[in-house]
Enzyme design. Sequence first.
Site, PDB file in Angstrom:
ATOM      1  N   VAL A   1      42.770  44.974  40.100  1.00  0.00           N
ATOM      2  CA  VAL A   1      43.091  45.063  38.674  1.00  0.00           C
ATOM      3  C   VAL A   1      43.158  46.517  38.212  1.00  0.00           C
ATOM      4  O   VAL A   1      44.113  46.937  37.540  1.00  0.00           O
ATOM      5  CB  VAL A   1      42.055  44.270  37.845  1.00  0.00           C
ATOM      6  CG1 VAL A   1      42.185  44.568  36.362  1.00  0.00           C
ATOM      7  CG2 VAL A   1      42.244  42.775  38.095  1.00  0.00           C
TER       8      VAL A   1
ATOM      9  N   LEU B   1      51.727  22.676  39.766  1.00  0.00           N
ATOM     10  CA  LEU B   1      51.640  21.266  40.123  1.00  0.00           C
ATOM     11  C   LEU B   1      52.100  21.046  41.562  1.00  0.00           C
ATOM     12  O   LEU B   1      52.774  20.068  41.852  1.00  0.00           O
ATOM     13  CB  LEU B   1      52.483  20.415  39.167  1.00  0.00           C
ATOM     14  CG  LEU B   1      51.849  20.073  37.821  1.00  0.00           C
ATOM     15  CD1 LEU B   1      52.756  19.151  37.017  1.00  0.00           C
ATOM     16  CD2 LEU B   1      50.474  19.431  37.978  1.00  0.00           C
TER      17      LEU B   1
ATOM     18  N   CYS C   1      39.405  34.754  42.043  1.00  0.00           N
ATOM     19  CA  CYS C   1      39.156  34.447  40.626  1.00  0.00           C
ATOM     20  C   CYS C   1      38.751  33.008  40.340  1.00  0.00           C
ATOM     21  O   CYS C   1      37.686  32.767  39.788  1.00  0.00           O
ATOM     22  CB  CYS C   1      40.382  34.819  39.792  1.00  0.00           C
ATOM     23  SG  CYS C   1      40.613  36.596  39.701  1.00  0.00           S
TER      24      CYS C   1
HETATM   25  N1  LIG Z   1      42.096  40.201  41.277  1.00  0.00           N
HETATM   26  C1  LIG Z   1      42.706  39.525  40.312  1.00  0.00           C
HETATM   27  O1  LIG Z   1      43.749  38.904  40.509  1.00  0.00           O
HETATM   28  C2  LIG Z   1      42.127  39.492  38.914  1.00  0.00           C
HETATM   29  C3  LIG Z   1      42.905  39.023  37.848  1.00  0.00           C
HETATM   30  C4  LIG Z   1      42.364  39.017  36.560  1.00  0.00           C
HETATM   31  C5  LIG Z   1      41.065  39.457  36.357  1.00  0.00           C
HETATM   32  N2  LIG Z   1      40.318  39.893  37.410  1.00  0.00           N
HETATM   33  C6  LIG Z   1      38.962  40.379  37.144  1.00  0.00           C
HETATM   34  O2  LIG Z   1      38.987  41.803  37.196  1.00  0.00           O
HETATM   35  C7  LIG Z   1      37.755  42.305  37.736  1.00  0.00           C
HETATM   36  C8  LIG Z   1      38.048  43.189  38.936  1.00  0.00           C
HETATM   37  O3  LIG Z   1      38.636  42.406  39.945  1.00  0.00           O
HETATM   38  P1  LIG Z   1      39.324  43.066  41.232  1.00  0.00           P
HETATM   39  O4  LIG Z   1      39.939  41.959  41.986  1.00  0.00           O
HETATM   40  O5  LIG Z   1      40.159  44.221  40.820  1.00  0.00           O
HETATM   41  O6  LIG Z   1      38.013  43.605  42.002  1.00  0.00           O
HETATM   42  P2  LIG Z   1      37.952  44.600  43.249  1.00  0.00           P
HETATM   43  O7  LIG Z   1      36.732  44.230  43.995  1.00  0.00           O
HETATM   44  O8  LIG Z   1      39.273  44.631  43.941  1.00  0.00           O
HETATM   45  O9  LIG Z   1      37.751  46.042  42.587  1.00  0.00           O
HETATM   46  C9  LIG Z   1      36.579  46.447  41.964  1.00  0.00           C
HETATM   47  C10 LIG Z   1      36.412  47.952  42.190  1.00  0.00           C
HETATM   48  O10 LIG Z   1      35.341  48.422  41.366  1.00  0.00           O
HETATM   49  C11 LIG Z   1      34.659  49.438  42.095  1.00  0.00           C
HETATM   50  N3  LIG Z   1      33.336  49.628  41.500  1.00  0.00           N
HETATM   51  C12 LIG Z   1      32.232  48.850  41.642  1.00  0.00           C
HETATM   52  N4  LIG Z   1      31.217  49.352  40.904  1.00  0.00           N
HETATM   53  C13 LIG Z   1      31.682  50.453  40.278  1.00  0.00           C
HETATM   54  C14 LIG Z   1      31.116  51.380  39.366  1.00  0.00           C
HETATM   55  N5  LIG Z   1      29.869  51.263  38.941  1.00  0.00           N
HETATM   56  N6  LIG Z   1      31.886  52.390  38.928  1.00  0.00           N
HETATM   57  C15 LIG Z   1      33.171  52.525  39.360  1.00  0.00           C
HETATM   58  N7  LIG Z   1      33.758  51.676  40.206  1.00  0.00           N
HETATM   59  C16 LIG Z   1      33.032  50.642  40.660  1.00  0.00           C
HETATM   60  C17 LIG Z   1      34.644  48.923  43.515  1.00  0.00           C
HETATM   61  O11 LIG Z   1      34.402  49.956  44.452  1.00  0.00           O
HETATM   62  C18 LIG Z   1      36.050  48.313  43.634  1.00  0.00           C
HETATM   63  O12 LIG Z   1      36.977  49.260  44.122  1.00  0.00           O
HETATM   64  C19 LIG Z   1      36.913  41.062  38.052  1.00  0.00           C
HETATM   65  O13 LIG Z   1      36.069  40.783  36.979  1.00  0.00           O
HETATM   66  C20 LIG Z   1      37.955  39.970  38.196  1.00  0.00           C
HETATM   67  O14 LIG Z   1      37.441  38.689  37.898  1.00  0.00           O
HETATM   68  C21 LIG Z   1      40.825  39.939  38.680  1.00  0.00           C
END
Ligand SMILES: NC(=O)c1ccc[n+]([C@@H]2O[C@H](COP(=O)([O-])OP(=O)(O)OC[C@H]3O[C@@H](n4cnc5c(N)ncnc54)[C@H](O)[C@@H]3O)[C@@H](O)[C@H]2O)c1
Length: 475
Positions: A11, A296, A306
């Site tokens: 994200v 569907l 997610c």
């Molecule tokens: N992946 C998706 O398709 C998607 C879609 C919508 C919403 N989300 C939500 O977005 C959020 C992130 O998801 P993602 O898939 O990108 O996760 P991810 O695990 O790919 O990325 C998270 C990043 O945050 C970094 N991180 C962790 N702690 C940190 C800190 N204290 N300071 C700075 N960086 C830090 C990690 O090193 C990692 O690179 C989640 O809550 C998820 O539910 C994800």
Amino acid sequence: MQITVVGTGYVGLVTGTCLAQLGHQVTCLDVDHAKILALRAGKVPIFEPGLEPLVHGQQASGRLQFVDNYEDAVRRAEALFICVGTPSLPNGGADMSYVEAAARSIGEHLGPQYCVIINKSTVPIGSGDWVGMLVRQGITRAAALSAASPARVMAEAEGRDTPTPKAGAATLTTPGARPDFDVVSNPEFLREGSAVEDALNPDRIVIGADTERAVERMRALYAPLLRRNETLGRHVPFVVTDRASAEMVKYASNAFLATKISFINEIANICERVGADVTEVTRGIGLDDRIGRAFLNAGIGWGGSCFPKDLASLSHTGREYGYESRLLDAVVDVNDSQKLVVIRKLQERLKLVKGKTIALWGLAFKPGTDDMRDAPSLLIADRLSEMGAAVRAYDPEAMDAARRRGVRAELCKDPYDAAQDADAVILVTEWSEFAALDWPRLHAVMRRRLIVDGRNCLDRTLLLWQGFEYCGIGR
Ligand SMILES: NC(=O)c1ccc[n+]([C@@H]2O[C@H](COP(=O)([O-])OP(=O)(O)OC[C@H]3O[C@@H](n4cnc5c(N)ncnc54)[C@H](O)[C@@H]3O)[C@@H](O)[C@H]2O)c1
């Protein structure tokens, strides 16, 4: 606008890059030092269509930079996105430790100018208030440390022990310079596999805020995106609501989509027993405007980073407030058994799976991504291995991720290699390349020509004609 994105994962990286593309000055921050070094060297750590050239272009333009410390990233920000992970805890609740660490660090490094702190991570309802409190604690801590520092300098100069500031004894620096911020909820709806497209052309932007000033900042931030879409003839609704409702919009959206999939899988299971074909049924019901065709497709069920955690978290929130969400729990239940339907089908045809060779086509949780988080392939490979089968697997993009995850399968160089001497192939992920294979070549390499189409995406008539046994879901 000066924007900082905290957390540079699926994200954060997509959000930051797209905001730079829209003309903002973006700093992407991550505590994963190796990831930041790779990004600085132009290596994009995830597979997402169109992302790599966009990252390179924005890096070259000077609008996108990558840093691994808060000091560099936060001070000048006018908008700060929190995009860190919120994985599941064993009790189903969201693990908020990454959000907590991010919020505290942001508070410790905020500059004096007004800033919106935007929760883009999917967080339980009420998290906005909590993040605000953590940021304020961070500010107080930073002020305490900075107030203490002259004394420390003196003590060090005189060779005395360095005094540690006492908790609660914080003296704030110049009151006028105290950071000024609002917390906003801005849930993310991008889909892995089309994340860039979704981020630049969203169906809607949802903003949960409790001050007019925060809403105005968010409008300014998204103005280039709204204008860009208007020019393309698309109107993107900008939905402003309270924070709790915005947080709930995200959970409710994912819960609804997961429900649609479990619903059609339930119908598919009944179809199989009564002699109906779920693909025909879907065609028939999908034409109803009130139902629609999307989400569907009967198959192995949902997985990924997610749906599983968000449904677990929403159900957990319900329980915390004394509500048993029976429908959501059933949606998860149906999905858990659906992942193993393909193994039942194998057993029906092969009888004994022990000693057989089974090929898995597709390992990522969906096509268009290399994400293996909660991918059904992991469970299927585990179960087949436990049953004594030799598992061979191939995925167009997720081989490295599968290796890192330790998937219990021999990883092969292409779909034909995976199917070599196999008794059956299970199509797990519907990558388009699997629909256009050289079937005679495949026929020649397999021992028994059984294809279990876990996504109903292959041409059944063609495969039967080519001499394969075909077995879909709900057909
Ligand atoms: N992946 C998706 O398709 C998607 C879609 C919508 C919403 N989300 C939500 O977005 C959020 C992130 O998801 P993602 O898939 O990108 O996760 P991810 O695990 O790919 O990325 C998270 C990043 O945050 C970094 N991180 C962790 N702690 C940190 C800190 N204290 N300071 C700075 N960086 C830090 C990690 O090193 C990692 O690179 C989640 O809550 C998820 O539910 C994800």
